[in-house]
Design a protein around this motif. Sequence first.
Motif, short mmCIF file in Angstrom:
data_model
loop_
_atom_site.label_atom_id
_atom_site.label_comp_id
_atom_site.label_asym_id
_atom_site.label_seq_id
_atom_site.Cartn_x
_atom_site.Cartn_y
_atom_site.Cartn_z
N ALA A 1 0.83 -1.20 0.00
CA ALA A 1 0.00 0.00 0.00
C ALA A 1 0.87 1.26 0.00
N ALA A 2 1.94 1.24 0.79
CA ALA A 2 2.85 2.40 0.84
C ALA A 2 3.60 2.55 -0.47
N PHE A 3 3.99 1.43 -1.08
CA PHE A 3 4.68 1.47 -2.37
C PHE A 3 3.80 2.14 -3.42
N GLN A 4 2.50 1.84 -3.41
CA GLN A 4 1.59 2.46 -4.37
C GLN A 4 1.52 3.98 -4.18
N VAL A 5 1.59 4.40 -2.93
CA VAL A 5 1.51 5.84 -2.63
C VAL A 5 2.81 6.54 -3.01
N HIS A 6 3.93 5.98 -2.60
CA HIS A 6 5.20 6.69 -2.68
C HIS A 6 6.10 6.31 -3.85
N CYS A 7 5.93 5.13 -4.42
CA CYS A 7 6.94 4.61 -5.33
C CYS A 7 6.44 4.24 -6.72
N SER A 8 5.24 3.65 -6.81
CA SER A 8 4.79 3.11 -8.10
C SER A 8 4.50 4.19 -9.13
N ARG A 9 4.40 5.42 -8.71
CA ARG A 9 4.19 6.50 -9.69
C ARG A 9 5.40 6.65 -10.61
N CYS A 10 6.59 6.26 -10.11
CA CYS A 10 7.81 6.33 -10.94
C CYS A 10 8.35 4.96 -11.33
N HIS A 11 8.21 3.99 -10.42
CA HIS A 11 8.82 2.68 -10.62
C HIS A 11 7.80 1.61 -10.96
N ALA A 12 8.20 0.68 -11.81
CA ALA A 12 7.38 -0.50 -12.12
C ALA A 12 7.92 -1.72 -11.38
N VAL A 13 7.00 -2.62 -11.07
CA VAL A 13 7.35 -3.93 -10.52
C VAL A 13 6.73 -4.97 -11.44
N ASN A 14 7.58 -5.78 -12.04
CA ASN A 14 7.11 -6.80 -12.99
C ASN A 14 6.29 -6.19 -14.13
N GLY A 15 6.70 -5.00 -14.55
CA GLY A 15 6.05 -4.34 -15.68
C GLY A 15 4.89 -3.45 -15.34
N MET B 1 15.93 10.79 -7.99
CA MET B 1 14.90 10.36 -7.04
C MET B 1 14.98 11.21 -5.78
N PRO B 2 13.85 11.76 -5.33
CA PRO B 2 13.87 12.59 -4.12
C PRO B 2 13.95 11.73 -2.86
N ARG B 3 14.31 12.35 -1.76
CA ARG B 3 14.32 11.65 -0.48
C ARG B 3 12.89 11.33 -0.08
N PHE B 4 12.72 10.31 0.73
CA PHE B 4 11.39 9.96 1.22
C PHE B 4 10.87 11.12 2.07
N ASN B 5 9.61 11.47 1.85
CA ASN B 5 9.01 12.65 2.48
C ASN B 5 9.37 12.75 3.97
N PRO B 6 10.14 13.76 4.37
CA PRO B 6 10.54 13.89 5.78
C PRO B 6 9.36 14.10 6.72
N GLU B 7 8.23 14.59 6.19
CA GLU B 7 7.06 14.87 7.02
C GLU B 7 6.07 13.72 7.05
N ALA C 1 8.39 -1.20 5.89
CA ALA C 1 7.33 -2.00 5.25
C ALA C 1 7.53 -2.06 3.74
N ILE C 2 7.97 -0.96 3.14
CA ILE C 2 8.25 -0.97 1.70
C ILE C 2 9.38 -1.95 1.39
N ILE C 3 10.40 -1.98 2.22
CA ILE C 3 11.50 -2.93 2.02
C ILE C 3 10.99 -4.36 2.14
N ASP C 4 10.12 -4.62 3.12
CA ASP C 4 9.53 -5.96 3.26
C ASP C 4 8.79 -6.34 1.98
N TYR C 5 8.05 -5.41 1.42
CA TYR C 5 7.32 -5.68 0.18
C TYR C 5 8.29 -6.00 -0.96
#
Length: 286
Positions: free
Chosen positions: A197-211, A251-257, A267-271
């Motif tokens: 869920a966090a990956f979808q919010v913070h990461c999937s907008r730029c990165h793909a997983v399995n296409g 790539m920007p730093r993870f939102n400090p706020e 949790a993102i690393i676990d995913y």
Amino acid sequence: MSTPLAASLLVALAAANPTLSKAEATLSFARFGEPVASHSLEELQIAVGAELARVHEPYEDRPVEFAALPLPELFDAIYSPSWRRERDLHVLFTCADGYQPTVPLSRFLDHASWLAFERLGAAEFAIDKLESGRRQTVSLGPFYVVWDNAENEELRSEGDYGWPYQVVAVDLVRTAERFPHMVPPPASSDRVRDGFAAFQVHCSRCHAVNGDGGRIGPELMTSPSSILLRGRPWLRRWIEDPSSELPAARMPRFNPEAPNREATIEAIIDYLYAMAEAAPGTSGAR
């Protein structure tokens, strides 16, 4: 906050952005991948009318005013008001540069939002954005999603989440159906699902997983074993602040706020580990 714009502003796109003609400012709409409509800026203005949107611009960290179309009313016109009963869906925005963020549909019901098409008081429809360690002027056209965050601490703490620019298409989707190859294995733990869920919010907008996902950053499962070999400490440092490993990183730093920032990163690393370990021909230990 919003107020009606003067009629003269309703046809100001071409003057505000000389690189984009009024005829070129179009937006396509779909539902579950099936086309619904495609409209020009002029047609969208006729459908819902433009407003003055005063926001705190997250990329520049200051108040900015835009000429914009209210998104809930725009969704009413395109999808009918029935979309308001589908809080479980997500809005997938496709941008001209390959950026593909998804935003829960419920967010558009809970907070005021607009589709901006002109920056007031500026020669260009653009922002000054920090990229690769320096400020760069980035064009926002044809459309930019903005939120009523000026006096909303919750939205301000989320930074630029949900603020895609250069938007060319909108799709109402179920993420598990639209991005099936990004979904973690069925037996995944709650922590892995939280990471997804966090990956979808913070990461999937730029990165793909399995296409599945954005196209700005690299596909993360091109070599799944590399995620396992780099190890958690390196992944944590990279997600927290890529410039600590590569000074010119785009790539920007993870939102400090971000609330619960450290737990969210873990949790993102676990995913990512779960997806890498599930890929054929990979194995590794945490």
